[in-house]
Enzyme design. Sequence first.
Site, mmCIF file in Angstrom:
data_model
loop_
_atom_site.group_PDB
_atom_site.id
_atom_site.type_symbol
_atom_site.label_atom_id
_atom_site.label_comp_id
_atom_site.label_asym_id
_atom_site.label_seq_id
_atom_site.Cartn_x
_atom_site.Cartn_y
_atom_site.Cartn_z
ATOM 1 N N SER A 168 18.142 -5.984 -5.294
ATOM 2 C CA SER A 168 16.919 -5.254 -4.973
ATOM 3 C C SER A 168 16.836 -4.954 -3.480
ATOM 4 O O SER A 168 17.651 -4.220 -2.962
ATOM 5 C CB SER A 168 15.698 -6.026 -5.468
ATOM 6 O OG SER A 168 15.658 -6.018 -6.873
ATOM 7 N N LYS A 220 -8.245 4.227 -3.995
ATOM 8 C CA LYS A 220 -8.138 3.179 -2.981
ATOM 9 C C LYS A 220 -7.725 1.862 -3.631
ATOM 10 O O LYS A 220 -6.963 1.081 -3.088
ATOM 11 C CB LYS A 220 -9.468 3.018 -2.229
ATOM 12 C CG LYS A 220 -9.470 1.901 -1.201
ATOM 13 C CD LYS A 220 -8.423 2.154 -0.122
ATOM 14 C CE LYS A 220 -8.441 1.039 0.920
ATOM 15 N NZ LYS A 220 -7.402 1.251 1.939
#
Length: 340
Positions: A168, A220
């Site tokens: 990763s 948000k």
Amino acid sequence: MDALQSIGVFAAQTFLILFAILAVIIVIAIIASKASGHKDEIQVELIHKKYKNFRNLLKSQTLSKTERKEMKKKLKEERKAHETQTRDHEKKIFLIDFNGDIKASAVENLREEVTAVLTLATPQDEVVVRVESPGGVVHGYGLAASQLLRIRDKEIPLTVCVDKVAASGGYLMSCTAHKILCAPFAIVGSIGVVAQVPNLHRVLKRYDVDYKEYTAGEFKRTVSLLGEITEKGEEKFKEQLEDTHVLFKSFVHKFRPQLNLSEVATGEYWYGEQALTKGLVDEIRTSDDYLLGLSEKHQIVKVTYEHHESLSQKLTGIIGKAFHKGSLSILEELETRRFL
């Protein structure tokens, strides 16, 4: 009730006394640390000399007393001759170790180590980075990869060695190298993104606990720990994960265009031999073997940034972690998207 009040007063007094003692200790520690002048510094180790010392030590144990004397004399002459040679254009190998965690905490040291190397390294030299990391947060490993790109931007050959794992975020870093070496059973790949978000909304609802969250901006907050997860918010969150995955794949493709991304960017990982056949790495070889071979002809300079924490920093760090664990912020970390 009187007994409970007495216990409460006693507990409060005890807490105040402990807090006062702790405050005094911190003040003393701050004064002591300023007096001692703790400084961060770059440490340098000559790896090629270490290897040479190993060889000379082992060799000397197999020789007779007369042969050892002759060997010492010869080594002294070689050392003297080597010191008189002009070495301005001799190729140097700069070695950096990166041991990553989920937060990519080692990036703070990496940026200093890379800066130190770039003050001296030239395109005739080589930088070797030993990467060990299972991955972690996007922004941390993105910054780590950017630090290695500083080396490439100076047109200095960059080699990454993976002895155990570079998955990763660890692979995101590694793919910036001109050449990736990998041990036979090292873990490589895992080109994917994951996010884990526990949600306690139904628990709060069961106990009639209201949770209010106020935001400005439609997205948000897409999903949260305590608020209700809506279908629209969940879809947006998944979209953001996909966007991050696309960026990850684009970054890998930029530096390793020969890869078949549809095959390797599935989030799977592979062992060294498998990774080689898929083009994720360039050679099956341990860092020890590679460096030992380089040491025969080149200087190998290991660069390490040492951060010395003062007593006051350690104390405040411990206190900070204690308060941190006592707050919801530790749960909020689980919301972070990760290269994991």
